[in-house]
Design a protein around this motif. Structure first.
Motif, short mmCIF file in Angstrom:
data_model
loop_
_atom_site.label_atom_id
_atom_site.label_comp_id
_atom_site.label_asym_id
_atom_site.label_seq_id
_atom_site.Cartn_x
_atom_site.Cartn_y
_atom_site.Cartn_z
N ARG A 11 0.82 -1.22 0.00
CA ARG A 11 0.00 0.00 0.00
C ARG A 11 0.85 1.26 0.00
N TRP A 12 1.96 1.23 0.74
CA TRP A 12 2.76 2.46 0.82
C TRP A 12 3.42 2.77 -0.52
N MET A 13 3.72 1.71 -1.27
CA MET A 13 4.33 1.93 -2.59
C MET A 13 3.31 2.58 -3.52
N ASP A 14 2.04 2.14 -3.42
CA ASP A 14 0.98 2.74 -4.23
C ASP A 14 0.85 4.22 -3.89
N GLU A 15 0.96 4.52 -2.62
CA GLU A 15 0.85 5.91 -2.15
C GLU A 15 1.98 6.76 -2.75
N VAL A 16 3.19 6.20 -2.78
CA VAL A 16 4.32 6.94 -3.35
C VAL A 16 4.09 7.17 -4.84
N THR A 17 3.66 6.12 -5.54
CA THR A 17 3.40 6.25 -6.98
C THR A 17 2.33 7.31 -7.23
N ALA A 18 1.27 7.26 -6.39
CA ALA A 18 0.16 8.22 -6.58
C ALA A 18 0.60 9.66 -6.31
N SER A 19 1.67 9.83 -5.56
CA SER A 19 2.13 11.20 -5.23
C SER A 19 2.69 11.91 -6.46
N GLU A 27 12.01 -11.96 3.94
CA GLU A 27 11.18 -10.75 3.86
C GLU A 27 12.04 -9.53 3.52
N VAL A 28 13.27 -9.51 4.03
CA VAL A 28 14.18 -8.41 3.71
C VAL A 28 14.45 -8.41 2.20
N LYS A 29 14.79 -9.58 1.68
CA LYS A 29 15.10 -9.67 0.24
C LYS A 29 13.88 -9.31 -0.59
N GLY A 30 12.70 -9.80 -0.17
CA GLY A 30 11.47 -9.53 -0.90
C GLY A 30 11.17 -8.03 -0.92
N LEU A 31 11.41 -7.37 0.20
CA LEU A 31 11.14 -5.93 0.29
C LEU A 31 12.07 -5.16 -0.64
N ILE A 32 13.34 -5.51 -0.64
CA ILE A 32 14.29 -4.79 -1.50
C ILE A 32 13.94 -5.04 -2.97
N ALA A 33 13.59 -6.29 -3.28
CA ALA A 33 13.24 -6.62 -4.68
C ALA A 33 11.98 -5.85 -5.11
N ALA A 34 11.01 -5.76 -4.22
CA ALA A 34 9.77 -5.05 -4.57
C ALA A 34 10.07 -3.57 -4.80
N CYS A 35 10.95 -2.99 -3.99
CA CYS A 35 11.30 -1.57 -4.16
C CYS A 35 12.04 -1.38 -5.49
N ALA A 36 12.91 -2.33 -5.83
CA ALA A 36 13.67 -2.22 -7.09
C ALA A 36 12.71 -2.22 -8.27
N GLU A 37 11.65 -3.01 -8.14
CA GLU A 37 10.65 -3.11 -9.20
C GLU A 37 9.84 -1.82 -9.31
N ARG A 38 9.44 -1.29 -8.15
CA ARG A 38 8.53 -0.14 -8.15
C ARG A 38 9.23 1.21 -8.36
N PHE A 39 10.51 1.28 -7.98
CA PHE A 39 11.19 2.58 -8.04
C PHE A 39 12.48 2.52 -8.87
N PRO A 40 12.34 2.22 -10.18
CA PRO A 40 13.55 2.15 -11.02
C PRO A 40 14.32 3.46 -10.97
#
Ligand SMILES: C[S@@+](CC[C@H](N)C(=O)[O-])C[C@H]1O[C@@H](n2cnc3c(N)ncnc32)[C@H](O)[C@@H]1O
Length: 304
Positions: free
Chosen positions: A152-160, A182-195
């Motif tokens: 959800r927080w990533m969606d919020e950042v994108t929507a900003s 979970e650490v690896k998953g979080l970093i991977a998700a951020c890499a995907e969402r915030f190129p």
């Protein structure tokens, strides 16, 4: 605006009783360390009058932490992270810092350039405390009650509307409480969402995690029992972070600043056997930019 509102919902004369447990309670330990360092005269590593003020405004038995013997070590971590966040802000004017598990950190006020946008993401019980003491100041500084692991927080950042390459995600004092997957998953998700963006975090060494798991850092005689850390990484392993995602362009282990006394060796502590295995690491991850990624995809496709 009345006094209570101006002071964050609590009158200055009246202290806010804070009752947290588990990992959220550890934010008070960190706050206490920062305030202890900021109270020093002359040679302090940290200027943080807000942290000092917060400790004075909170009704909590801070003596449970057994004084603040690690305040300087803690301040070195904070200084190192602040310097990197300042660098990012200077290179990305008007960019956004997303502070995961921010607790009662006051980093915004230490690094603010008057333009940076700031999103604090923390668990609901912590956000309730932060909201009472450090209320949001939209549109630049906002808080979201949400787990760091919830997209959800990533969606919020994108929507900003902030471009992904202008987003720096930070996780100070958080990842050691999460399992490695979970650490690896979080970093991977951020890499995907915030190129093109970045991820900045601190980590503890494997031997420190093992000592904590054995109760070595519990304050004796009914004092504070620190929650168990779950994940750590030795400084020499920092390059392994890149394995979390093919979208990671680079990983750096940051040099710690110089401290006082014994801590004068901090900048070279990664080179000293014996000290190295006890040392925390501050890791800065840079994500691959979108256009290079698209180009890479194109060449893979045409090659295939
Ligand atoms: C050790 S404190 C660090 C606070 C702050 N970053 C600092 O350095 O002072 C850990 C913080 O992580 C938060 N936290 C724990 N689990 C979390 C999760 N899954 N998502 C977001 N925040 C979390 C806690 O509420 C707390 O604020």
């Amino acid at each position: 605006m009345d006094d209570a509102r101006r002071n964050g919902g609590v009158d200055r004369g009246e202290r806010l009783k804070v009752e947290l447990d588990g990992v959220p309670e550890t934010l008070l330990w960190n706050l206490y360390n920062r305030a202890a360092e900021a109270r020093r005269d002359g040679s302090r590593l940290l200027d943080d009058p807000r942290a000092v003020e917060l400790v004075e405004r909170i009704d909590y038995p801070f003596e449970r932490f057994g004084g603040a013997p690690m305040a300087q070590w803690h301040a070195l971590r904070v200084r190192c992270l602040d310097d990197e966040v300042r660098r990012f802000i200077a290179e990305h004017p008007g960019g956004m810092v997303v502070a995961l598990g921010e607790g009662l950190e006051t980093q915004f006020w230490r690094v603010d350039d008057g333009r940076v946008r700031w999103l604090t993401v923390d668990l609901p019980e912590t956000v309730a405390v932060r909201g009472a003491l450090l209320p949001d100041e939209p549109p630049r500084r906002r808080t979201l009650a949400c787990s760091a692991l919830d997209p959800r927080w990533m969606d919020e950042v994108t929507a900003s509307g902030v471009p992904p390459q202008d987003v720096l995600v930070t996780a100070q004092g958080l990842l050691m409480y999460l399992p490695e997957q979970e650490v690896k998953g979080l970093i991977a998700a951020c890499a995907e969402r915030f190129p093109g963006g970045g991820f900045l975090f601190d980590t503890l060494s494997r031997s420190m995690v093992a000592r904590n798991q054995a109760g070595a850092f519990d304050v004796p005689e009914g004092g504070y029992r620190a929650p168990r850390w779950q994940w750590g990484m030795d400084v020499k392993e920092y390059r392994k972070v890149a394995a979390a995602s093919p979208r990671i362009a680079g990983v750096r282990s940051l040099r710690l600043p110089r401290g006082r006394g014994l801590y004068a060796i901090a900048p070279v502590s990664h080179l000293l056997p014996g000290v190295r295995s006890l040392r925390m690491s501050i890791i800065s991850v840079r994500f691959r930019a979108a256009d290079r990624e698209a180009a890479a995809k194109g060449s893979t496709t045409s090659g295939g």
